[in-house]
Design an enzyme around this catalytic site. Sequence first.
Site, mmCIF file in Angstrom:
data_model
loop_
_atom_site.group_PDB
_atom_site.id
_atom_site.type_symbol
_atom_site.label_atom_id
_atom_site.label_comp_id
_atom_site.label_asym_id
_atom_site.label_seq_id
_atom_site.Cartn_x
_atom_site.Cartn_y
_atom_site.Cartn_z
ATOM 1 N N GLU A 314 0.173 -11.954 0.751
ATOM 2 C CA GLU A 314 -0.568 -10.753 0.358
ATOM 3 C C GLU A 314 -1.514 -11.020 -0.818
ATOM 4 O O GLU A 314 -1.535 -10.288 -1.796
ATOM 5 C CB GLU A 314 0.417 -9.625 0.003
ATOM 6 N N ARG A 347 9.996 -17.143 -2.020
ATOM 7 C CA ARG A 347 10.066 -16.075 -1.013
ATOM 8 C C ARG A 347 9.440 -16.488 0.323
ATOM 9 O O ARG A 347 8.406 -17.161 0.351
ATOM 10 C CB ARG A 347 9.376 -14.815 -1.529
ATOM 11 N N ASP A 388 9.174 -5.629 7.252
ATOM 12 C CA ASP A 388 9.179 -5.241 5.842
ATOM 13 C C ASP A 388 10.078 -4.044 5.559
ATOM 14 O O ASP A 388 9.587 -2.927 5.455
ATOM 15 C CB ASP A 388 7.744 -4.932 5.396
ATOM 16 N N GLU A 410 17.176 -10.908 0.799
ATOM 17 C CA GLU A 410 16.445 -9.919 -0.006
ATOM 18 C C GLU A 410 16.539 -8.572 0.700
ATOM 19 O O GLU A 410 15.928 -8.359 1.738
ATOM 20 C CB GLU A 410 14.977 -10.338 -0.185
ATOM 21 N N GLU A 416 11.330 2.362 -0.540
ATOM 22 C CA GLU A 416 9.897 2.341 -0.232
ATOM 23 C C GLU A 416 9.585 2.994 1.112
ATOM 24 O O GLU A 416 8.635 3.759 1.223
ATOM 25 C CB GLU A 416 9.408 0.889 -0.240
HETATM 26 C C1 BDP Z 1 5.960 -4.716 0.459
HETATM 27 C C2 BDP Z 1 5.465 -3.810 -0.608
HETATM 28 C C3 BDP Z 1 4.626 -4.502 -1.627
HETATM 29 C C4 BDP Z 1 5.326 -5.756 -2.109
HETATM 30 C C5 BDP Z 1 5.629 -6.638 -0.924
HETATM 31 C C6 BDP Z 1 6.457 -7.853 -1.262
HETATM 32 O O1 BDP Z 1 4.735 -2.774 -0.003
HETATM 33 O O2 BDP Z 1 4.387 -3.597 -2.666
HETATM 34 O O3 BDP Z 1 4.566 -6.445 -3.025
HETATM 35 O O4 BDP Z 1 6.375 -5.946 0.028
HETATM 36 O O5 BDP Z 1 7.638 -7.822 -0.951
HETATM 37 O O6 BDP Z 1 7.131 -4.115 0.936
HETATM 38 O O7 BDP Z 1 5.966 -8.811 -1.807
#
Ligand code: BDP
Length: 723
Positions: A314, A347, A388, A410, A416
């Site tokens: 990301e 990660r 996610d 994790e 969220e």
């Molecule tokens: C997603 C979230 C984001 C996190 C990302 C992560 O929306 O804010 O930064 O995962 O785990 O669930 O790195």
Amino acid sequence: MITATRSIITWIASTWLIFICFTARAENGYDLWLRYKPVTEPALLTSYRQHASEIFLNGNSPAITVAKEELSMGLKGLLTIDPSFVNSFQKNGALIIGTPASSSMIASAGLQKKLQQAGQEGYIISTIRINGKTCTIIAANSDHGVLYGVFGYLRLLQTRQPVISLNIISAPRIQLRMLNHWDNLNGSIERGYAGKSLWNWNQLPDTIDPRYKDYARANASIGINGTVLTNVNANILALTHPYLEKVAALANVFRPYGIKVYLTAKFSAPVELGKLRTADPLNDTVQQWWKDKIKEIYELVPDFGGFLIKANSEGQPGPQNYGRTHADGANMFADALAPYHGIVIWRAFVYSNEVPDDRHKQAYNEFVPLDGKFKSNVMVQVKNGAIDFQPREPFHPLFGAMPKTPLMMEFQVTQEYLGHSTNLVYLAPLFKECLESDTYCNGKGSTVAKVLDGSIHPYAITGMAGVANTGNDTDWCGHPFAQANWYALGRLCWNYSLSAEQIADEWLRMTYSNDVTFIKPAKKMMMASREIAVSYMTPVGLHHIMGANAHYGPGPWTSRMQRADWTAVYYHKADSAGVGFDRTIKGSNAIGQYFPGARKQWESASAGDEKYLLWFHHVPWTFRMKDGLTLWNELCKKYYAGADSVKWMQQTWNSLKAKVDPERFEQVKKLLQVQHDEAVWWRNSCLLYFQSFSKMAIPSKYEQPDGTLEYYMKLKSPPPSKD
Ligand code: BDP
């Protein structure tokens, strides 16, 4: 005279009552499950008092000091006695606490075998006879084990267990039991719904908020022994000297409680902070920069745990920016941390919009070829599912697929995708569902939990983490019941064999009351809550259809975003022919990443597990479900049942009014109303949206949505409820 005396007595009594009313602290949730309210059952109280008539607890290490403090506080609260700590016990019913090194009585009590089973951090609680007297022994091999034992003992009292004949051996199944805070240095929390960060960076290191200690107590009470203080989307500032001093101050508070601190590290720090030209992990100068930085950290925090790193994910920088692999990146940190016994938690949450493959498959594709290439102090942290933290996901296919790399779990404790802090969703059933999933990596029975604890592949380190749901709200977690999710995470890290129900039972007793007429219905509500949320959010395997960005409320129509793999349409693929993501061999074949035994349960649309139908299959709207309904009617059934069930939760809660303190009763009541409004919002939005493809009617027996799809698409919060 008699009348005068009587009126004086009445006056004293009523003044006293008023005094009590004013001084009794309102139940604001701050005390979490460590409330230590007086035991009111007379027989139990007598027995508890007898069994703690004298306390023999030697030593003055930091861990023992806080163990004594906790025990005093606990016994004072629960038994309304001033506990008497003695140097040699005289009475029947003494509590003898310590390690074989600190207590000769423990050393000579014939507990070697049990202590061996308890391991370095575990404890035993045993009723034995010493010098002709009945004693309760709380013994461990380390002072932190003693502290865990004290919390374990207090829990027995808090949950009203008999203490007359104890034989408990409790050892953690997982070595690293962690919270990951996604806290930013400016006080905000990514995906946090309970106020600002607990860490007051501006005031640290000089001002130590007493809350840090209460945070440590809460964690130690459930066995958490590590905390990552900063967001995975890391800020290089955290690695500067002034911030490291702040980190050291927090570490000093947490240390007596057996909690190590960890930080997130931004991969590009050598460039951004060190002004180097590159952050290439194979470059000598870069390696030296990290070695120096790590040395600086250990000078301030001698027991620093290590780094948690989000790289090439990301938009975060990583080794791939320099043509290197995740293993190259992780190993650079591993080498620099190894002399101090620090670890790297790398990660596996990687996926790229540029890779023309199902997001579900990408982490597996990148990491499996690297198995065996990581240094021994690297763990790879894998989210429970491949997308996610959805309300329901099948377990991540990486579990079981990396025999040579310790994989760490994790979970997400912060909600969220599960209604933030307005929805009561007890997450232990979700955690357990994943932990008990069978990967079949080593034949039947190769559960995710057994992969994690190293009993299938002999991992040298084992770990489980949860993304924290804490903030500086008075009640820590925003929703009174969200505290249960923090509690459950810790308890499952310690012992994943505990059932979700057992954990709920403990938590309710400690947090609310031991009245079974309260516990039974409240537990039923908790136990059903996750499935209810799945029903009104993402039934039958739907996923990632929430509102864009904030991930709050429904948004199945989300189609235009920066990246296709952030939209909802990418995941549900609804069209006139049907709905769902074909991940079978005819589609993306993500299913092929699972071992055959696991794959089997999902392979066939008609015979497979319907909970995951639309996760793995694109099926027609008229597809026949096992209950005989069409898929469309099944979706209607689930969405309506979900929203109706929140009504049932409301009724359940309302029926408990007399058994709960007014503060928390009202708060939960209001939140359940919001949850109901949100559930109806989800239901109507999703059904109207999917109906635009199915062209099928919502059966007339259901109350029809009161707005059009266009109306629902514009909403940013639930429409005001009608009732
Ligand atoms: C997603 C979230 C984001 C996190 C990302 C992560 O929306 O804010 O930064 O995962 O785990 O669930 O790195």
